[in-house]
Motif scaffolding. Structure first.
Motif, mmCIF file in Angstrom:
data_model
loop_
_atom_site.group_PDB
_atom_site.id
_atom_site.type_symbol
_atom_site.label_atom_id
_atom_site.label_comp_id
_atom_site.label_asym_id
_atom_site.label_seq_id
_atom_site.Cartn_x
_atom_site.Cartn_y
_atom_site.Cartn_z
ATOM 1 N N ALA A 188 0.815 -1.209 0.000
ATOM 2 C CA ALA A 188 0.000 0.000 0.000
ATOM 3 C C ALA A 188 0.852 1.264 0.000
ATOM 4 C CB ALA A 188 -0.941 -0.004 1.205
ATOM 5 N N MET A 189 2.027 1.200 0.620
ATOM 6 C CA MET A 189 2.953 2.339 0.563
ATOM 7 C C MET A 189 3.357 2.628 -0.877
ATOM 8 S SD MET A 189 5.585 1.832 3.734
ATOM 9 C CE MET A 189 5.290 2.647 5.303
ATOM 10 N N GLN A 190 3.660 1.579 -1.603
ATOM 11 C CA GLN A 190 4.084 1.761 -2.987
ATOM 12 C C GLN A 190 2.935 2.167 -3.895
ATOM 13 O OE1 GLN A 190 6.834 2.005 -4.586
ATOM 14 N NE2 GLN A 190 5.915 2.034 -6.635
ATOM 15 N N GLU A 191 1.793 1.529 -3.705
ATOM 16 C CA GLU A 191 0.681 1.748 -4.630
ATOM 17 C C GLU A 191 -0.028 3.084 -4.412
ATOM 18 O OE1 GLU A 191 0.150 -0.001 -7.141
ATOM 19 O OE2 GLU A 191 1.113 -1.924 -6.755
ATOM 20 N N SER A 192 -0.128 3.526 -3.153
ATOM 21 C CA SER A 192 -0.963 4.708 -2.879
ATOM 22 C C SER A 192 -0.390 5.638 -1.815
ATOM 23 C CB SER A 192 -2.346 4.255 -2.417
ATOM 24 O OG SER A 192 -2.243 3.629 -1.134
ATOM 25 N N SER A 193 0.821 5.366 -1.325
ATOM 26 C CA SER A 193 1.365 6.105 -0.179
ATOM 27 C C SER A 193 0.423 6.015 1.024
ATOM 28 C CB SER A 193 1.629 7.579 -0.528
ATOM 29 O OG SER A 193 2.630 7.684 -1.510
ATOM 30 N N LEU A 194 -0.233 4.874 1.160
ATOM 31 C CA LEU A 194 -1.166 4.608 2.268
ATOM 32 C C LEU A 194 -2.335 5.587 2.276
ATOM 33 C CD1 LEU A 194 1.153 3.593 5.258
ATOM 34 C CD2 LEU A 194 -0.597 2.166 4.159
ATOM 35 N N ARG A 195 -2.755 6.015 1.099
ATOM 36 C CA ARG A 195 -3.912 6.901 0.985
ATOM 37 C C ARG A 195 -4.986 6.216 0.144
ATOM 38 N NH1 ARG A 195 -2.467 11.922 2.909
ATOM 39 N NH2 ARG A 195 -0.230 12.325 3.048
ATOM 40 N N ASN A 196 -6.222 6.398 0.541
ATOM 41 C CA ASN A 196 -7.332 5.742 -0.136
ATOM 42 C C ASN A 196 -7.723 6.557 -1.366
ATOM 43 O OD1 ASN A 196 -9.352 3.849 -0.591
ATOM 44 N ND2 ASN A 196 -10.816 4.862 0.763
ATOM 45 N N LEU A 197 -7.041 6.305 -2.475
ATOM 46 C CA LEU A 197 -7.171 7.131 -3.681
ATOM 47 C C LEU A 197 -8.429 6.793 -4.473
ATOM 48 C CD1 LEU A 197 -3.470 6.995 -4.934
ATOM 49 C CD2 LEU A 197 -4.531 8.692 -3.428
#
Length: 297
Positions: free
Chosen positions: A89-98
């Protein structure tokens, strides 16, 4: 040997400048994504083995990471699964619910509805998204002993599989705190006054029922919060007084601003939003090893 031209003599210096600019650029990216926040801005901090701050996150990032851990906990999955999921999730979205992404990718894990991950509404629900990730992770034989980037890639099928590895250290740090293995390792800072103002001059948004509902939704029915007006007491079963207590206390910490939790007491430690800059402090009151106490705004 022919003498080098002026331009040639300059090239090493220019290469050095270019390398420096690249490093500065990478450093700025890391700082913007997971780097230290100004101490007067709302943020959460994770302590390293030496007790000093090793990582900071924005409040929504910490809350999403806590949700990812809670879903793993509800399924009885090991800490390694949490580390893999958080790094992904860090890589995919920086831990943000995009609510956007490449093609139809959405949410914490940038899952694509067109590829069978769920509806757009489902994959932008952090609880559903984490569960969908774990559903596929546990189908991989030996994922616990695999290199993180290999396990993550088996789930995600990313065009850039090697990128997951760069988040492993910080993901492991977060997982150690959120699973409760590392006591008093996560603390957050936010303004009670600003939250009260957003809530309409101090009126509470939510209460014990809302805290209870979210804990049960993320952790499952194994969590039995009880409590009266303005408070929630989460009882612990015998043998849960160590990591389970800190797991629930850190979850409450990560969601504290969102849920209006102004005070968390566990064992001989207490955190108070009104003095949050001090982090977890020794609790002068009677200890509460058998329960996690949450006082609400």
């Amino acid at each position: 040997m022919p003498e080098r031209t002026t331009a040639e003599r300059r090239r090493p210096w220019l290469r050095g400048v270019s390398a420096t600019l690249v490093l500065v650029g990478l450093g700025a990216y890391a700082w913007a994504q997971f780097g230290p926040d100004p101490t007067d801005e709302p943020h959460c901090a994770v302590a390293g083995a030496d007790g000093e701050t090793a990582m900071t996150l924005a409040l929504p990032q910490a809350a999403n990471a806590a949700t990812i851990e809670a879903v793993a906990s509800s399924r009885g999955l090991p800490e390694r699964a949490v580390t893999i999921a958080i790094a992904t999730a860090m890589q995919e979205s920086s831990l943000r619910n995009l609510d956007y992404g490449d093609r139809d990718s959405l949410g914490l894990f940038q899952q694509r509805p067109s590829q069978g991950w769920g509806t757009p509404e489902e994959v932008t629900d952090p609880v559903f998204a984490a569960g969908a990730f774990y559903d596929r992770l546990v189908e991989i034989d030996g994922y616990e002993s695999m290199a993180l980037t290999v396990a993550a890639q088996e789930v995600q099928r990313s065009a850039f599989p090697d990128e997951y590895a760069k988040h492993e250290e910080e993901a492991a740090l977060l997982a150690g705190a959120l699973t409760g293995r590392d006591a008093a390792a996560l603390s957050c800072v936010w303004s009670v006054g600003e939250r009260a103002e957003r809530a309409g001059g101090g009126a509470r948004v939510g209460g014990p029922d809302e805290v209870h509902a979210l804990m049960v939704r993320e952790f499952g029915e194994g969590v039995r919060p009880l409590g009266g007006e303005g408070s929630v007491t989460v009882p612990l079963d015998e043998g849960e007084e160590t990591s389970r207590g800190w797991e629930l206390a850190h979850w409450a910490m990560a969601h504290s601003e969102e849920l209006g939790i102004e005070r968390i007491t566990y064992g001989d430690h207490v955190w108070d939003a009104r003095s949050a800059g001090e982090g977890w402090r020794e609790n002068a009151e009677e200890g509460a090893d058998g329960e996690v106490r949450l006082a609400l705004l």
